[in-house]
Design a protein around this motif. Sequence first.
Motif, PDB file in Angstrom:
ATOM      1  N   PRO A   1       1.049  -1.122  -0.126  1.00 15.84           N
ATOM      2  CA  PRO A   1       0.111  -0.063  -0.050  1.00 15.84           C
ATOM      3  C   PRO A   1       0.996   0.914   0.416  1.00 15.84           C
ATOM      4  CG  PRO A   1      -0.508  -1.335   1.585  1.00 15.84           C
ATOM      5  CD  PRO A   1       0.320  -2.226   1.292  1.00 15.84           C
ATOM      6  N   HIS A   2       2.000   1.516   0.886  1.00 21.32           N
ATOM      7  CA  HIS A   2       3.176   2.601   1.061  1.00 21.32           C
ATOM      8  C   HIS A   2       3.137   3.046  -0.295  1.00 21.32           C
ATOM      9  CE1 HIS A   2       5.670  -0.696   1.138  1.00 21.32           C
ATOM     10  NE2 HIS A   2       6.462   0.470   0.968  1.00 21.32           N
TER      11      HIS A   2
ATOM     12  N   TRP B   1      -5.562   2.176  -0.611  1.00 21.45           N
ATOM     13  CA  TRP B   1      -6.621   2.264   0.421  1.00 21.45           C
ATOM     14  C   TRP B   1      -6.859   1.024   0.741  1.00 21.45           C
ATOM     15  CZ3 TRP B   1      -7.830   4.465   4.711  1.00 21.45           C
ATOM     16  CH2 TRP B   1      -8.779   4.564   5.496  1.00 21.45           C
TER      17      TRP B   1
ATOM     18  N   ARG C   1      -5.633  -1.940  -1.084  1.00 22.03           N
ATOM     19  CA  ARG C   1      -4.899  -2.814  -0.954  1.00 22.03           C
ATOM     20  C   ARG C   1      -4.307  -2.688   0.918  1.00 22.03           C
ATOM     21  NH1 ARG C   1      -4.567  -6.201  -4.148  1.00 22.03           N
ATOM     22  NH2 ARG C   1      -2.913  -7.485  -2.488  1.00 22.03           N
ATOM     23  N   ARG C   2      -4.477  -1.516   1.577  1.00 22.66           N
ATOM     24  CA  ARG C   2      -4.587  -1.804   3.126  1.00 22.66           C
ATOM     25  C   ARG C   2      -5.740  -2.536   3.970  1.00 22.66           C
ATOM     26  NH1 ARG C   2      -3.817   3.896   6.418  1.00 22.66           N
ATOM     27  NH2 ARG C   2      -6.103   4.320   5.848  1.00 22.66           N
ATOM     28  N   ARG C   3      -6.488  -2.684   3.462  1.00 19.34           N
ATOM     29  CA  ARG C   3      -7.503  -3.196   3.312  1.00 19.34           C
ATOM     30  C   ARG C   3      -7.695  -4.303   3.833  1.00 19.34           C
ATOM     31  NH1 ARG C   3     -10.325  -1.700   7.934  1.00 19.34           N
ATOM     32  NH2 ARG C   3     -12.223  -2.728   6.790  1.00 19.34           N
TER      33      ARG C   3
ATOM     34  N   LYS D   1      -4.774  -6.546   3.198  1.00 20.88           N
ATOM     35  CA  LYS D   1      -4.095  -6.605   4.265  1.00 20.88           C
ATOM     36  C   LYS D   1      -4.918  -6.914   5.314  1.00 20.88           C
ATOM     37  CE  LYS D   1       0.858  -6.184   4.924  1.00 20.88           C
ATOM     38  NZ  LYS D   1       1.952  -5.121   5.112  1.00 20.88           N
ATOM     39  N   GLU D   2      -5.425  -5.907   5.852  1.00 20.71           N
ATOM     40  CA  GLU D   2      -6.200  -5.927   7.434  1.00 20.71           C
ATOM     41  C   GLU D   2      -6.692  -6.815   7.618  1.00 20.71           C
ATOM     42  OE1 GLU D   2      -7.192  -1.600   7.833  1.00 20.71           O
ATOM     43  OE2 GLU D   2      -5.330  -1.009   8.859  1.00 20.71           O
TER      44      GLU D   2
END
Length: 704
Positions: free
Chosen positions: A282-283, A318, A320-322, A324-325
């Motif tokens: 994500p970063h 955003w 991709r981060r969701r 991953k979480e």
Amino acid sequence: MNAFNLNAMGRIASASALPVAMLVVVALMVVPVTPLILDISFIVNIMVSLLILMVALQASKPLDFSAFPTVLLLATLFRLALNVASTRVVLVSGHEGTHAAGQVIEAFGQVLIGGDYVVGLFVFFVLMIINLVVITKGAGRVSEVSARFTLDALPGKQMAIDADLNAGLVTPDEAKARRQEVATEADFYGSMDGASKFVKGDAVAGLLILFVNIIGGLILGVFSHGLSFSEAGSVYVTLAIGDALVAQIPALLLSIAAAAIVTRVTSPFDLSGQIGSQFSAPHIWFAVSGILAMLGMIPAMPQMLFLPAAAICFAVGWQRRRMKELAEDVPPPAEPAPDPHHIAWSDVTATSPCMLEIGYALVPLVDERRGSPLMTRITGIRRQLSRELGFVIPAVKVVDDLSLPGNAYRISVAGVIVGEDEVFPNEMLALDSGDLLHTVQGRPCKDPTFGLDALWIPKTSQNDAIAAGYTVVDPSTVMATHLNNSIIGAASELFGIDDAQALIDTLKAHYPQLAQNLAPQGYPLPRIAALCRALLVERVPLRDFRKIAEAMVGLIGQQLTDADLVESVRQRIGALIIQTIVPSRMPLPVVTFTPDIEVLLNQAVRANPGAEWPFEHGMSMKIVEQIGEAVEPLLLSTRSFALVASPICRSALSRLVRATFPDVAVISYLEIPANKQTEIVATIGAEVPRLGHDSDQYMEGQLP
């Protein structure tokens, strides 16, 4: 129609398709074709190029498309054949108009370049530069380097496979498959190095064919068909450019496929999956979104383009981060709690019959970060012993044991401790060769393997010790030699029914009738394994198992006990036994008994048939004492010899001698081949006067 017939028909169709395709390629080069056939061939060419590109993109590793070099050659030949056929049609029928060469060439010559052949020329040259200078040249360089490094790494990969096989990490079938994969990989990159030259040559040929079509068309149009120069240029240049583009686009697709194949890195994913997994952080997307947003804030920049692009990147990051979480929030399946009252077989059984337990100070000898000197030697020992003894020595399990002193080690075979001692990893062992110029300072000890006088010395004193006449060895060599000698002495404990079955299976592959008569028709498998163990106990190798099997088959039908079977087999393979003692051209040094002593030994065995220890204790002590007096000078001089006895007492005498002198071979007269010369080097009891052989004297154990 069943599946077998369908598969057979499929194989027949595949086998006949390639010769037919080659005939079609040749026909396109020499036989004039109609514009319709030419259009179909161009479409097939584009279709084949797209198929090759899709297969290349879906491959997880280069070897998944190992046929690519050959496929590339065939596709290139097909496209060149189309160039020949299209050139013939353009030059013969071009004066009739752009439609004369078929709809495909006309479409590429008019629609794709907008009817302006000057634009078409520049488009073709740009495609040529991209294909020839960038893609083809880069792919060729990658192929060349990959082939060089693959060939350089080939010996190391093969040695690694052999090491894994000897360590028991892979099965023989897996090792064979890995060797085949390594060889195929080397062949593939070597072929790709040459196949890249086809792509480059094809691009150059396309440029030359373009000039041939333009120049030839202008000459034929002006001088043969009466066209004006401008009319001939408009028609023939358009057709030549269309022909060049319709061939160059499939060539570009093949070049991309070749570049994708040679730049692939082995991965469990295909190319799209690999790229997606590596662009999922994500970063990364947030950083790109921020940079695009800053560029969009500049007044001169088109904000309506940069800002939406920044928003899209932010949304992807955003999302991709969701994901991953959510993946992290899913708890792993809980393992069932171990039952404190349950005891598994793994808690009480050893995973390997050979174990080397080491103290904590010896761990650096097996540390991979320091080269694992001991593990490398153990692998070499297993390979050598397997070759010498005739069966696969199981893997040696090395474990650290905190209950041992730091510098101590222990060797176990089949759960029995067969050797233990201590070594010092930061020192060297200096063995007394018996011919020293002077002594060196060190810690006195005994060599763990042979019991020789030795010293533990600092590594800095190694050169001084060598100059003084000592034999200096490192700690890993000391342990490896001790392990080697321990495994040889306990080889019979490592041989089991499965190993006997493996010997029979190997025999069956080369001598099927002999294997069939041996087992199960002739002997049950446990009896064969017991005979092999009996031979290994007396250090008779099994590497020529065919001779042993022939000897056993020759004894089928005779009512023999296991002990009698062993003796009978030994007599039939005497030549094999003798050659383990001395070379074939040297006479056999023998130590014999006087007739008096031999009669006593035979009487003892006859009086206690089948007994493990038929000799009375006092008699046994006297025998061992006199044998020691005779053989110790020979052992100290490292001279090979055999103790020869009557066939009646050979087995019992061998067990008695082996307990004190494990390196002394005991054979019978019947095991010595008739053509083998012998040399008597000692006679036990030669200086003792002949005694009577009454039973009282024997029973009391009175031995001269």
